[in-house]
Design an enzyme around this catalytic site. Structure first.
Site, mmCIF file in Angstrom:
data_model
loop_
_atom_site.group_PDB
_atom_site.id
_atom_site.type_symbol
_atom_site.label_atom_id
_atom_site.label_comp_id
_atom_site.label_asym_id
_atom_site.label_seq_id
_atom_site.Cartn_x
_atom_site.Cartn_y
_atom_site.Cartn_z
ATOM 1 N N GLU A 37 0.838 -1.208 0.000
ATOM 2 C CA GLU A 37 0.000 0.000 0.000
ATOM 3 C C GLU A 37 0.864 1.245 0.000
ATOM 4 O OE1 GLU A 37 -3.065 -0.088 -1.163
ATOM 5 O OE2 GLU A 37 -3.606 -1.429 0.479
ATOM 6 N N HIS A 38 0.473 2.195 -0.811
ATOM 7 C CA HIS A 38 1.228 3.440 -0.986
ATOM 8 C C HIS A 38 2.658 3.145 -1.450
ATOM 9 C CE1 HIS A 38 -1.756 6.374 0.315
ATOM 10 N NE2 HIS A 38 -2.183 5.448 1.143
ATOM 11 N N THR A 39 2.783 2.082 -2.213
ATOM 12 C CA THR A 39 4.089 1.747 -2.786
ATOM 13 C C THR A 39 4.120 2.025 -4.278
ATOM 14 O OG1 THR A 39 3.294 -0.493 -3.040
ATOM 15 C CG2 THR A 39 4.627 -0.062 -1.102
ATOM 16 N N SER A 48 -11.599 1.314 -5.783
ATOM 17 C CA SER A 48 -11.300 1.773 -7.138
ATOM 18 C C SER A 48 -12.503 1.824 -8.058
ATOM 19 C CB SER A 48 -10.215 0.902 -7.785
ATOM 20 O OG SER A 48 -9.032 1.113 -7.127
ATOM 21 N N SER A 49 -13.566 2.413 -7.583
ATOM 22 C CA SER A 49 -14.700 2.625 -8.484
ATOM 23 C C SER A 49 -14.264 3.546 -9.622
ATOM 24 C CB SER A 49 -15.893 3.205 -7.728
ATOM 25 O OG SER A 49 -15.538 4.423 -7.121
ATOM 26 N N GLU A 62 -6.922 10.051 -14.824
ATOM 27 C CA GLU A 62 -7.167 10.283 -13.390
ATOM 28 C C GLU A 62 -6.246 11.372 -12.848
ATOM 29 O OE1 GLU A 62 -8.295 7.021 -11.115
ATOM 30 O OE2 GLU A 62 -7.493 7.783 -9.224
ATOM 31 N N ASP A 87 -4.380 0.777 -9.488
ATOM 32 C CA ASP A 87 -5.794 0.447 -9.676
ATOM 33 C C ASP A 87 -6.110 0.134 -11.131
ATOM 34 O OD1 ASP A 87 -5.570 1.343 -7.125
ATOM 35 O OD2 ASP A 87 -6.596 3.246 -7.476
ATOM 36 N N TYR A 90 -3.508 12.586 0.388
ATOM 37 C CA TYR A 90 -2.835 11.616 -0.476
ATOM 38 C C TYR A 90 -1.656 12.291 -1.183
ATOM 39 C CZ TYR A 90 -2.271 7.948 -3.996
ATOM 40 O OH TYR A 90 -1.758 6.961 -4.802
#
Ligand code: GLA
Length: 840
Positions: free
Chosen positions: A457-459, A557-558, A596, A608, A665
């Site tokens: 995560e966050h990598t 991740s919608s 995005e 994602d 973020y």
């Protein structure tokens, strides 16, 4: 102490202090700021006042007198003569300012706030510059008529900008902000000259004499130690002399040993009805650790307090029922007992006393002859009865709502839904249709999954490793190409928010909201075509309608599901053929990332979109995010058949709001990039690789690894960067470890790695949230082998690895824990590794 809080002080027109305490991400990050000026025509509060004799007198402020019979100080609040400006009778002075009003109509300049504190306009305690404040000097005077300026402070703390809310209806996050605000004010008032004790309290309900219904409390800085605190200190001193013990600590221990009056007990807090409770409803909430006051509470104690206090208030509001069986909101006083600023701190211990004057619905306990005349209390109930009622109101799994499952749609169901929505939005031969008549192209449906990340995560934006799977929950888009460049969009989730634009007008900053994710993909694919020798015009306009069963804002991740369903759609109708190969899918993923990052403005890392386009059923996708890597080397399909090992992956959607377009973020990403630059590296992956190399491949648990990492961390300038970097490096290593276990067929052994990942995200990376911590702990308590938050954090979802036959039980236990903590009911999904984006 709290990373998720921003404190903004200012002064009101008459010179009083006001402090905003904000936890909304846009304010915490500094992206938005609060209004600071107060345009009201208020004179200086200390300006001379005109007396009844028509002459100006210096402003004197309130006075207090010493009662020679009891030794109590009595402030006289009769000085409120300089009222120059009163809000209109129908306006609440605690409500935020009305947008567009000519000048602020209440005490708070801004049109919104999270929590705000300001000095009371008509205080009963007030330090007036130039007036000797301390009554100490007067103690020795041999007089029966001692008076002194009632110096000190009276502040108002407003718990919410919503006039009709109440403390008990706030979220744990907001309560945590209030706790931080109390601690901040306790500290600040304790430094005011002459303040001897700080008291934070809330009076709730008309029965207590509350005239303003807006949820608020008060903070007093007294120039003396209050009578109750003096009495408690005298008892504590006597107890200490007699037993050597600490009175409040020993009282808590005695209550815990007895157990009958314990109402709830959490990791850091215990609520009990005291052995000699005097009020018809009374409960004390004390920390397990010896703590003198609110500022001394740790972050974990504050988080726990937020949830525990809300649970206590929930039960108190159910304590009495009206004749129709409906609960009667309890009028209460909530009083924080804190150590005085100077005297007797070692004998004091923080605790909250919550009590009510209500004996029964509609019946008050009057403080009559014995209580008021003699200060001699007589109780009409027993502490055991009060405790029994509060215990009976504890949430039980049976009483908690059953877990709510978020089902996925089979493709035929999803495709059908979205086709019908399309037909309703764009009748085939409508005047605005594409090629009306015989030449109308067919409507085609595409689907792309949301994802859940197992670890890493966050990598991704640190060129690291991550391990997502595609969910069976997908977004469906029905798409019909047009001959022109017009794009028309509608969404079944956002009826009424249709969008129309032209491709040539789509650019970063030009489209907002969900249409940016769709139009952004068309734009990014056009850019890709131009960059590779083609023409952006190959991407034509289209009409599209979207429907989805990927929970929105759940960290699943919608947004990527939306981008990728559109990407495979455009790829198909434009005949690009990219979706046919994995390398082509890597190109589509890159376009979705640009959409995005550049058009929607969320600086996310790319995991994602790769997951949504490149995962395989039954597998987890080991994604190496190093830039420039050949697509074939960047991904590896890792068999992930939990069912074969009797396991399941439960996703808990905490339904706590989660947004990646806010500043937090971006801030994490910027900190990592700055740290890499400080270390002279292109990214933190290089650090992770060099740490592993320096430790000669030693596993993460061994000292060599810690030493190599420590040496790098020592080169960073501040503790925050060190913690962020430690998370990234250890998380990359955990991802490698977890993949090794999966390869060895040992999925049931990965639990501790999930737990460690959560701890690192919570403590080092600081992206967890109360709801995520509650979910993770409740799942583990109910038998999960490991659990962690997943995705960007600050809300969203957690995952738990569970024995397959415990799935429902774990979900029910988590639902019960949420109900018990007063949190919104979570949603549950089963994460089966499913297919990537495809045409239906
Ligand atoms: C969000 C982002 C991803 C990734 C995760 C954290 O989901 O979209 O790119 O950074 O957060 O791992």
């Amino acid at each position: 102490m709290n990373q998720h809080l921003r404190r903004t002080p200012t002064r009101l027109a008459d010179g009083r202090e006001l402090v905003y305490f904000d936890d909304s991400p846009a304010y915490v990050s500094g992206e938005r700021t609060r209004r600071l000026d107060d345009p009201r025509p208020l004179g200086d509060r200390f300006a001379p006042v005109t007396g009844p004799d028509g002459h100006e007198h210096p402003y004197t402020g309130p006075e207090m007198r010493l009662d020679p019979l009891t030794g109590d100080w009595i402030p006289l609040a009769a000085h409120r003569m300089n009222r120059t400006f009163l809000p209109a009778a129908d306006s609440c002075p605690l409500c935020p300012a009305t947008p567009g009003a000519p000048y602020s109509d209440g005490e708070v300049p801004d049109t919104d706030y999270d929590v705000v504190v300001f000095e009371n306009r008509f205080p009963s305690l007030q330090s007036v510059p130039g007036l000797a404040g301390s009554p100490d000097a007067l103690h020795d005077q041999d007089t029966l008529q001692t008076r002194a300026p009632a110096s000190g402070r009276c502040e108002v703390i407003v718990f919410s900008s919503d006039h009709s809310s109440s403390f008990g209806a706030l979220t744990p996050r907001r309560v945590r902000t209030i706790i931080d605000a109390w601690a901040d004010r306790t500290e600040a008032l304790g430094h005011e000259p002459g303040v001897e004790q700080v008291f934070c309290f809330e009076n709730r309900g008309q029965e207590i004499g509350v005239t303003l219904h807006h949820p608020h409390g008060q903070i007093y800085g007294y120039p003396y130690v209050t009578p109750r605190s003096r009495a408690m200190l005298a008892q504590a001193r006597a107890h200490h002399e007699r037993t050597g013990g600490h009175l409040l600590r020993d009282v808590l221990a005695a209550e815990l040993a007895d157990g009958r009056r314990i109402v709830l007990a959490t990791e850091h807090w215990v609520a009990y009805v005291p052995f000699a409770a005097r009020w018809p409803v009374e409960v004390h909430l004390a920390p397990r650790r010896d703590v003198p006051d609110l500022p001394a509470l740790s972050g974990a104690e504050r988080d726990d307090l937020a949830v525990t206090y809300l649970e206590l208030l929930r039960r108190l509001d159910l304590f009495f029922e009206g004749p129709d069986g409906a609960p009667v909101p309890l009028p209460y006083i909530a009083a924080w007992h804190q150590a005085p600023v100077r005297e007797g701190r070692e004998l004091s211990r923080l605790h909250l006393q919550v009590f009510s004057v209500l004996r029964a619905p509609g019946r008050l306990k009057y403080l009559a002859g014995s209580e008021s005349g003699m200060g001699a209390w007589v109780s009409d109930t027993t502490p055991e009865q009060i405790a029994a009622r509060l215990q009976a109101l504890a949430p039980t799994p049976a009483a908690a709502p059953a877990a709510q499952w978020v089902e996925s749609w089979p493709d035929d169901v999803g495709a059908d839904r979205v086709r019908q929505a399309f037909a309703a939005a764009y009748p085939a031969d409508g005047p605005e249709g594409g090629d009306a008549g015989d030449g109308v192209p067919e409507v085609r449906v595409y689907a792309a999954p949301g994802r859940v990340n197992i670890i890493g995560e966050h990598t991704d934006y640190n060129a690291g490793l991550c391990l997502p799977i595609a969910l069976p929950h997908r977004t469906y888009v029905a798409l019909r190409p047009r001959a022109d460049s017009v794009v028309r969009l509608a969404s079944a989730q956002e009826p009424g928010a249709a969008w129309t634009g032209r491709l040539e007008d789509v650019a970063p900053g030009a489209v907002t909201g969900w249409p940016a994710y769709v139009a952004g993909v068309a734009w990014a694919l056009g850019q890709h075509l131009e960059a590779t020798g083609g023409s952006a015009a190959q991407v034509r306009g289209f009409d599209a309608v979207i429907d989805s069963c990927v929970p929105y804002g759940a960290g699943l991740s919608s947004s990527a599901a939306l981008e990728c369903s559109v990407a495979v759609g455009i790829d198909d109708v434009a005949g690009l053929g990219l979706a046919a190969t994995d390398a082509g899918r890597a190109t589509l993923a890159a376009a979705a990332v640009r959409a995005e990052n550049e058009v929607a403005g969320a600086p996310t890392g790319g995991m994602d979109q790769s997951a949504s386009l490149r995962c395989a059923p039954g597998h987890a996708l080991l994604l190496d995010c190093r830039p420039g890597l050949d697509p074939a080397r960047a991904v590896e399909q890792i068999p992930f058949d939990l069912a074969a090992e009797g396991l399941a992956l439960l996703v808990i959607d905490t339904r706590a709001e989660h947004a990646l377009v806010d500043g937090q973020y971006a801030q994490r990403r910027a900190t990592c990039e700055a740290a890499a630059a400080t270390l002279g590296l292109a990214n933190l992956r290089e650090l992770a690789d060099s740490v592993v190399a320096a430790a000669a491949g030693a596993p993460r648990a061994e000292p060599a690894f810690a030493e190599a990492l420590g040496a790098a961390l020592d080169r960073l300038p501040d503790d925050v960067s060190r913690r962020r970097v430690r998370h990234v490096v250890t998380e990359i290593a955990r991802t490698q470890d977890l993949v090794s276990l999966l390869r060895a067929g040992r999925a049931s052994d990965v639990g501790p790695l999930l737990d460690a990942s959560h701890a690192s995200l919570r403590d080092d990376y600081e992206v967890s949230a109360t709801e995520l911590d509650v979910a993770v702990e409740a799942a583990r308590d109910a038998g999960a082998l490991g659990a962690r938050m997943t995705g960007g954090g600050f809300g969203g979802s957690a995952i738990a690895l569970v024995p397959a036959d415990r799935t429902r039980a774990v979900a029910d236990a988590v639902a019960a824990a949420f109900a018990g903590a007063g949190l919104r009911a979570p949603g549950f999904l089963l994460a089966l590794p499913s297919a990537p984006a495809h045409a239906c």
